[in-house]
Write a protein that holds these residues in place. Structure first.
Motif, PDB file in Angstrom:
ATOM      1  N   GLY A  87      32.659  34.930  42.845  1.00 25.89           N
ATOM      2  CA  GLY A  87      32.309  34.564  44.205  1.00 25.89           C
ATOM      3  C   GLY A  87      31.641  33.200  44.275  1.00 25.89           C
ATOM      4  N   GLN A  88      30.733  32.921  43.341  1.00 25.41           N
ATOM      5  CA  GLN A  88      30.064  31.619  43.317  1.00 25.41           C
ATOM      6  C   GLN A  88      31.049  30.491  43.041  1.00 25.41           C
ATOM      7  OE1 GLN A  88      26.737  31.797  40.521  1.00 25.41           O
ATOM      8  NE2 GLN A  88      26.344  33.913  41.127  1.00 25.41           N
ATOM      9  N   LEU A  89      31.951  30.717  42.094  1.00 25.03           N
ATOM     10  CA  LEU A  89      32.941  29.694  41.769  1.00 25.03           C
ATOM     11  C   LEU A  89      33.853  29.413  42.960  1.00 25.03           C
ATOM     12  CD1 LEU A  89      33.889  30.939  38.193  1.00 25.03           C
ATOM     13  CD2 LEU A  89      32.904  28.687  38.721  1.00 25.03           C
ATOM     14  N   GLY A  90      34.294  30.471  43.625  1.00 24.91           N
ATOM     15  CA  GLY A  90      35.157  30.283  44.787  1.00 24.91           C
ATOM     16  C   GLY A  90      34.472  29.493  45.872  1.00 24.91           C
ATOM     17  N   GLU A  91      33.209  29.784  46.111  1.00 22.73           N
ATOM     18  CA  GLU A  91      32.447  29.074  47.136  1.00 22.73           C
ATOM     19  C   GLU A  91      32.287  27.599  46.782  1.00 22.73           C
ATOM     20  OE1 GLU A  91      28.291  29.659  49.662  1.00 22.73           O
ATOM     21  OE2 GLU A  91      28.793  31.009  48.007  1.00 22.73           O
ATOM     22  N   ARG A  92      32.164  27.304  45.473  1.00 24.32           N
ATOM     23  CA  ARG A  92      32.025  25.911  45.039  1.00 24.32           C
ATOM     24  C   ARG A  92      33.338  25.142  45.150  1.00 24.32           C
ATOM     25  NH1 ARG A  92      28.132  23.836  41.844  1.00 24.32           N
ATOM     26  NH2 ARG A  92      29.142  21.932  42.599  1.00 24.32           N
ATOM     27  N   GLY A  93      34.480  25.862  45.138  1.00 24.31           N
ATOM     28  CA  GLY A  93      35.767  25.189  45.228  1.00 24.31           C
ATOM     29  C   GLY A  93      36.660  25.352  44.022  1.00 24.31           C
ATOM     30  N   THR A  94      36.223  26.107  43.032  1.00 16.81           N
ATOM     31  CA  THR A  94      37.076  26.393  41.880  1.00 16.81           C
ATOM     32  C   THR A  94      38.194  27.333  42.308  1.00 16.81           C
ATOM     33  OG1 THR A  94      35.282  26.071  40.311  1.00 16.81           O
ATOM     34  CG2 THR A  94      37.133  27.397  39.555  1.00 16.81           C
ATOM     35  N   ARG A  95      39.396  27.099  41.798  1.00 18.53           N
ATOM     36  CA  ARG A  95      40.533  27.886  42.246  1.00 18.53           C
ATOM     37  C   ARG A  95      41.268  28.613  41.117  1.00 18.53           C
ATOM     38  NH1 ARG A  95      37.954  27.799  45.910  1.00 18.53           N
ATOM     39  NH2 ARG A  95      38.266  26.800  47.933  1.00 18.53           N
ATOM     40  N   ALA A  96      40.696  28.623  39.906  1.00 20.25           N
ATOM     41  CA  ALA A  96      41.328  29.356  38.812  1.00 20.25           C
ATOM     42  C   ALA A  96      40.273  29.754  37.788  1.00 20.25           C
ATOM     43  CB  ALA A  96      42.409  28.519  38.141  1.00 20.25           C
ATOM     44  N   ALA A  97      40.477  30.932  37.182  1.00 21.92           N
ATOM     45  CA  ALA A  97      39.534  31.419  36.177  1.00 21.92           C
ATOM     46  C   ALA A  97      40.265  32.245  35.139  1.00 21.92           C
ATOM     47  CB  ALA A  97      38.422  32.242  36.824  1.00 21.92           C
ATOM     48  N   VAL A  98      39.799  32.146  33.894  1.00 23.68           N
ATOM     49  CA  VAL A  98      40.236  33.037  32.819  1.00 23.68           C
ATOM     50  C   VAL A  98      39.071  33.974  32.534  1.00 23.68           C
ATOM     51  CG1 VAL A  98      41.053  33.215  30.448  1.00 23.68           C
ATOM     52  CG2 VAL A  98      41.687  31.237  31.827  1.00 23.68           C
ATOM     53  N   VAL A  99      39.287  35.262  32.705  1.00 27.39           N
ATOM     54  CA  VAL A  99      38.230  36.243  32.462  1.00 27.39           C
ATOM     55  C   VAL A  99      38.520  36.919  31.133  1.00 27.39           C
ATOM     56  CG1 VAL A  99      37.066  38.312  33.293  1.00 27.39           C
ATOM     57  CG2 VAL A  99      37.853  36.583  34.926  1.00 27.39           C
ATOM     58  N   LEU A 100      37.725  36.578  30.123  1.00 28.08           N
ATOM     59  CA  LEU A 100      37.885  37.167  28.802  1.00 28.08           C
ATOM     60  C   LEU A 100      37.137  38.491  28.689  1.00 28.08           C
ATOM     61  CD1 LEU A 100      37.366  33.926  26.685  1.00 28.08           C
ATOM     62  CD2 LEU A 100      39.484  34.843  27.583  1.00 28.08           C
ATOM     63  N   SER A 101      36.172  38.713  29.554  1.00 26.04           N
ATOM     64  CA  SER A 101      35.365  39.936  29.512  1.00 26.04           C
ATOM     65  C   SER A 101      36.239  41.167  29.676  1.00 26.04           C
ATOM     66  CB  SER A 101      34.309  39.909  30.633  1.00 26.04           C
ATOM     67  OG  SER A 101      33.655  38.657  30.693  1.00 26.04           O
ATOM     68  N   ALA A 102      35.911  42.224  28.960  1.00 26.73           N
ATOM     69  CA  ALA A 102      36.674  43.475  29.018  1.00 26.73           C
ATOM     70  C   ALA A 102      35.836  44.563  29.677  1.00 26.73           C
ATOM     71  CB  ALA A 102      37.088  43.905  27.615  1.00 26.73           C
ATOM     72  N   GLY A 103      36.494  45.670  30.047  1.00 23.53           N
ATOM     73  CA  GLY A 103      35.793  46.831  30.580  1.00 23.53           C
ATOM     74  C   GLY A 103      35.581  46.833  32.073  1.00 23.53           C
ATOM     75  N   LEU A 104      36.177  45.910  32.807  1.00 24.87           N
ATOM     76  CA  LEU A 104      35.954  45.852  34.254  1.00 24.87           C
ATOM     77  C   LEU A 104      36.653  46.976  35.000  1.00 24.87           C
ATOM     78  CD1 LEU A 104      35.310  42.815  33.319  1.00 24.87           C
ATOM     79  CD2 LEU A 104      35.745  42.239  35.714  1.00 24.87           C
ATOM     80  N   ALA A 105      37.733  47.506  34.452  1.00 24.12           N
ATOM     81  CA  ALA A 105      38.455  48.567  35.145  1.00 24.12           C
ATOM     82  C   ALA A 105      37.683  49.876  35.114  1.00 24.12           C
ATOM     83  CB  ALA A 105      39.833  48.754  34.512  1.00 24.12           C
ATOM     84  N   GLN A 106      36.877  50.092  34.083  1.00 24.10           N
ATOM     85  CA  GLN A 106      36.184  51.365  33.916  1.00 24.10           C
ATOM     86  C   GLN A 106      34.827  51.392  34.633  1.00 24.10           C
ATOM     87  OE1 GLN A 106      37.395  49.552  31.197  1.00 24.10           O
ATOM     88  NE2 GLN A 106      39.327  50.705  31.216  1.00 24.10           N
ATOM     89  N   ALA A 107      34.121  50.256  34.656  1.00 26.81           N
ATOM     90  CA  ALA A 107      32.777  50.218  35.224  1.00 26.81           C
ATOM     91  C   ALA A 107      32.829  50.128  36.745  1.00 26.81           C
ATOM     92  CB  ALA A 107      32.014  49.036  34.644  1.00 26.81           C
ATOM     93  N   ARG A 108      31.790  50.622  37.400  1.00 25.99           N
ATOM     94  CA  ARG A 108      31.705  50.642  38.866  1.00 25.99           C
ATOM     95  C   ARG A 108      30.500  49.849  39.344  1.00 25.99           C
ATOM     96  NH1 ARG A 108      36.242  53.056  41.318  1.00 25.99           N
ATOM     97  NH2 ARG A 108      37.290  54.049  39.541  1.00 25.99           N
ATOM     98  N   ASP A 109      30.614  49.306  40.577  1.00 25.64           N
ATOM     99  CA  ASP A 109      29.467  48.633  41.159  1.00 25.64           C
ATOM    100  C   ASP A 109      28.720  49.596  42.069  1.00 25.64           C
ATOM    101  OD1 ASP A 109      30.948  48.843  43.467  1.00 25.64           O
ATOM    102  OD2 ASP A 109      31.185  46.693  43.793  1.00 25.64           O
ATOM    103  N   GLU A 110      27.708  49.085  42.754  1.00 27.53           N
ATOM    104  CA  GLU A 110      26.867  49.948  43.594  1.00 27.53           C
ATOM    105  C   GLU A 110      27.628  50.529  44.777  1.00 27.53           C
ATOM    106  OE1 GLU A 110      26.704  45.739  44.981  1.00 27.53           O
ATOM    107  OE2 GLU A 110      26.439  46.776  43.050  1.00 27.53           O
ATOM    108  N   ARG A 111      28.761  49.959  45.144  1.00 25.57           N
ATOM    109  CA  ARG A 111      29.571  50.481  46.252  1.00 25.57           C
ATOM    110  C   ARG A 111      30.635  51.455  45.780  1.00 25.57           C
ATOM    111  NH1 ARG A 111      31.630  45.125  49.123  1.00 25.57           N
ATOM    112  NH2 ARG A 111      32.989  46.676  50.102  1.00 25.57           N
ATOM    113  N   GLY A 112      30.679  51.710  44.470  1.00 26.03           N
ATOM    114  CA  GLY A 112      31.665  52.638  43.933  1.00 26.03           C
ATOM    115  C   GLY A 112      32.976  52.020  43.571  1.00 26.03           C
TER     116      GLY A 112
END
Length: 893
Positions: A87-112
């Motif tokens: 979100g911060q990158l998008g607001e700054r104007g960045t338009r591409a990212a490589v996310v090397l971090s794993a485990g995002l599909a399994q973990a949940r945020d405070e909104r579920g």
């Protein structure tokens, strides 16, 4: 389908590494080392909350402290932090990212939400494209970019490698580096939450630095998107696929033989063929094939001639060719006469040619020149084994200029080790596909053959309109709706055959009977002899429960047989529901072949068509081919040719060949049936009896499912058919003129159309001067994917009887169908006659039909005709960019 902002991902000018580190072994340290060591010529900005310097670079504490928005961000921070960083990158104007971090599909945020979904939600307002998560990164060696976890860099080259496995990416990278193979891009897709295989294929298809594409695929989610992108890529450059998961861990349940036979890997293989790509089965074949196809000329046939300086190497090559299903060239008598003057005593005059061990370079050259004059061959393989009296390099130097000047492929094989290294280098430098063994050389030739066959399939664009009368289609749909309304998902035998009859299939007369007495009445009406079969939705193979009685020639025989098969059902399958009997006329075709035609529904690719050897042993014989609908005659014939039973159908001994046109027609009708009626999810026609007099359906089974009618029935198909419904005939210049979507076979007419344009008209259309269309440009203009763009041509018969193209209107919509860019070109001698306005209106009507919001375009200021035309049609015209270019926009909704 979207390539939006992908240039920021694959060709960035600046990079921020979020989570940079100097802790040995950490993800952030590995990527920082690769970024700095790769020689990236742009700016690198490490981000770390406490460090001020890493790897000699100034470090900032957060995204907010970056001096400017980087083109690309590489993220290797804990999963919980990723959505916020995006979100911060998008607001700054960045338009591409490589996310090397794993485990995002399994973990949940405070909104579920899963963190993966939260990440996508954060990126969406900014159209920020994400590679990953759980990606091993990407490399663009030509830019010095190594934003990956790979243990080594890559050499620059013209091959793009896209992998769904990070581990395989690093293994291939290591192997390629040791062999001197370079890359334009190496991309690990990771979980493909946003950027997926289809997006990457789209980008690479138009990337000037990429000459060929290699894919490692484990799974697919969006068949239409993948097929659309794959077909576009394969039209412009060789695209090869290595697919894992050929043997499924479990067999999916199916209520039909077609469903059981059409395995997941069979369907994927059919998709690869239809997309014009080439499938390989090992990493070694992957790199061998790309080298072969990169050097190969277009192949117009499949007949290979083999030349060797010894019997052994030539015979090994010949055996590999025949056993691999290839075609050996038969040399013409005139060729043999010319060879007599060149061949040494003891040399063979037939294919394979044996030049003898002492064959000098001059003999090789002369024989190759003679062979290339023979119209009965399509390629030549030259095999050379080291010889003390002949320098291999001299042989290579002698044949290299001949091969370079030939219109057909010349392949070479240099047996041996160090002594033939120079010969291999000379041959490869001359553009000859070069191999170490005769078997490898033949395998390379067969890869060219298979690639050509698949490219031919790519050209096929069957129509969307089935050709079946509306009344017949309506009757078939009514039967389906009636069964579903009654809660029945397996049609009875008579119902199935009524639907097949509506679609033009020939069937034996069949009647349903609810009781033994009704079976006798039905048999009397049909006429003896008859067959009686049990009707039960719970029994796939009637013969397994004794549910079939044949050649019944009297009422007494029918009564006894019906009672017998009913009793046997109760004894062997007491759980099975009994719904009566099917009474059929006996089909007397002693020379008929039992075939199976069917359809099934793949969870990814949707409807698939199956053809093969039928009968009760269909699954044991396992002789079948699978294809994606819609089919036409060419595609259906290809299916037949891929089965072993095709050789029996061709006739043998005193048995005449089967009516192949009738079999092809039956396949096309099955394709039309499942394309027209989305509720049909499985179909077996087994057996379909085929002989010299035609085909006839003996038994059939059809399973239904509720369909989603909120979308077009054609959306189920992995390949969009040719939209015949958009054709329109108008009057122009006092004669009829056809406006229709462009087709691949319009290529020759398109070339003549281009040649008839003045240089200024070409420059107005393309903004540059072009003397002739390149093959890739011609393919791009005529082999379109109707899902993503539309090109209408105005066509009629020319004075020479050949079709001529008078004008073209083209529109390409963005992935969200918000904006569509148009172009209209009219043949130079027809300007001012109103054809441009006709084509422009056709594009506007089409875009309104699709729900496109606006049409946009550009033109040079000298192109006053198009500027005046769009003003009359209500477009807003504004200056744009340099050189006085004008931009156009018409708001449709």
């Amino acid at each position: 389908m979207s390539v939006r902002n992908l240039v920021k991902l694959f060709a960035p000018r600046s990079i921020a590494l979020i989570g940079a580190s100097d802790r040995p072994g950490s993800l952030g340290a590995t990527v920082l080392h690769n970024l700095v060591g790769g020689g990236f010529r742009g700016a690198i900005h490490p981000v770390h909350p406490t460090r001020t310097e890493l790897a000699g670079l100034r470090v900032v504490a957060s995204v907010a402290e970056l001096a400017a928005a980087p083109d690309l961000a590489v993220i290797c921070t804990p999963p919980a932090t990723v959505p916020g960083i995006i979100g911060q990158l998008g607001e700054r104007g960045t338009r591409a990212a490589v996310v090397l971090s794993a485990g995002l599909a399994q973990a949940r945020d405070e909104r579920g939400r899963s963190l993966k979904q939260a990440m996508l939600d954060a990126a969406h307002p900014y159209l920020l494209r994400i590679l990953g998560p759980n990606s091993a990164g990407l490399l663009a060696p030509g830019l010095g970019l190594n934003a990956s976890v790979a243990h080594s860099g890559a050499l620059p080259g013209r091959i793009a490698f896209v992998s769904q496995s990070g581990a395989l990416m690093t293994a291939v990278l290591d192997r390629a580096r040791s062999r001197g193979i370079g890359f334009s891009h190496i991309i690990a897709l990771g979980d493909s939450a946003d950027v997926d295989l289809g997006d990457v294929l789209d980008y690479l298809a138009s990337d000037g630095e990429t000459a060929s594409i290699l894919l490692y695929v484990e799974h697919l989610r969006y068949a239409r998107k993948f097929m659309s992108a794959a077909r576009a890529a394969a039209r412009s450059k060789p695209t090869l696929v290595l697919k894992a998961g050929r043997v499924p861990a479990n067999v999916r349940a199916a209520a039909s033989e077609s469903g059981a036979l059409a395995g997941l890997d069979d369907v994927f293989d059919a998709a690869i063929r239809r997309a014009g790509m080439l499938r390989v089965f090992t990493t070694e074949q992957l790199f061998a094939a790309v080298e072969t196809l990169a050097h190969a000329r277009p192949l117009h046939g499949e007949r290979l001639a083999i030349v060797a300086n010894g019997a052994g190497p030539g015979v090994l090559a010949f055996d590999a060719l025949v056993c691999g299903g290839g075609s050996a060239a038969v040399l013409a008598p005139a060729t043999l006469e010319r060879l007599d003057a060149v061949l040494a005593p003891g040399g063979t005059r037939a294919n394979p040619l044996n030049l003898q061990g002492d064959a000098a370079s001059e003999r090789y050259a002369r024989v190759l020149e003679i062979l290339l004059r023979d119209d009965g061959l399509d390629a030549v393989l030259v095999v050379h084994a080291p010889n003390a009296s002949v320098d291999s390099a001299d042989v290579a130097r002698a044949i290299a200029p001949i091969a370079q000047g030939a219109s057909r492929n010349v392949l070479s094989c240099w047996l041996g080790g160090d002594s033939v290294t120079a010969a291999r280098e000379i041959a490869s430098g001359a553009g000859m596909p070069t191999f170490d063994t005769p078997e490898d050389a033949v395998a390379g030739f067969l890869q060219i053959v298979h690639y050509r066959q698949n490219q031919n399939l790519l050209m096929q664009v069957p129509p969307s309109v089935s050709g079946i009368p509306a009344s017949e289609r309506g009757a078939a749909r009514a039967l389906v709706r009636g069964a579903l309304a009654a809660g029945r998902y397996l049609l009875s035998d008579p119902e199935t055959k009524a639907i097949l009859r509506a679609y033009g299939m020939d069937l034996v007369e069949t009647r349903a009977a609810a009781s033994v007495d009704e079976a006798v009445v039905a048999a009397r009406a049909i006429g003896f002899p008859v067959a009686v079969k049990i009707l039960s939705p719970d029994v796939m193979h009637k013969s397994d429960v004794g549910g079939v009685a044949l050649d019944l020639d009297s009422e007494q025989a029918v009564r006894a047989a019906a009672q017998r098969v009913r009793k046997r059902l109760g004894e062997l399958r007491p759980d099975a529901r009994f719904e009566g009997f099917s009474v059929q006329a006996m089909a007397r075709r002693p020379e008929g072949h039992e075939l199976i035609l069917g359809a099934a529904t793949d969870p990814v690719f949707g409807p698939v068509i199956l053809f093969g050897q039928g009968g009760i042993a269909v699954q044991v014989a396992d002789d079948h081919a699978v294809a994606l609908p819609p089919l036409n005659a060419v595609l259906a014939r290809d299916m037949i040719d891929r089965t072993r039973v095709a050789r029996l159908l061709a006739g043998y001994r005193n048995r005449p060949p089967a009516d192949m046109d009738a079999i092809v027609a039956a396949l096309v009708q099955v394709s039309r049936l499942v394309s027209d009626i989305p509720e049909i999810v499985e179909l077996d026609i087994n057996p379909l009896l085929a002989d010299a007099s035609g085909t006839i359906v003996l038994d059939a089974r059809m399973r239904l499912a509720l369909a989603d009618h909120s979308a077009s029935t054609l959306d189920r198909l992995a390949i969009r058919p040719y939209p015949r419904e958009l054709e329109e005939t108008i009057e122009f210049g006092g004669a009829p003129l056809l406006l229709r979507p462009v087709r691949p076979e319009d290529g020759p007419a398109h070339l003549r159309f281009f040649d008839a344009l003045t240089p200024d008209d070409v420059r107005y259309r393309m903004f540059v001067r072009i003397r002739e269309l390149q093959p890739s440009q011609l393919a791009r203009f005529t082999q379109i994917d109707y899902d993503r763009e539309m090109a209408f041509i105005a066509t009629r018969g020319g004075p020479d009887g050949l079709p001529e193209t008078l004008g073209v209107g083209r529109v390409v919509a963005d992935p969200d169908n918000v904006s569509a860019e148009f172009a209209v070109t009219v043949r130079s001698d027809l300007k001012g006659m109103g054809l441009g306005r006709i084509l422009m209106q056709k594009l506007i009507d089409y875009c309104r039909l699709r729900g496109t919001r606006e049409i946009v375009g550009e033109a040079l200021p000298q192109n006053t005709r198009i500027i005046g035309l769009v003003k009359k049609l209500g477009f807003e015209v504004q200056p744009a960019g340099e050189e006085g270019v004008r931009s156009f926009k018409l708001v449709l909704r």
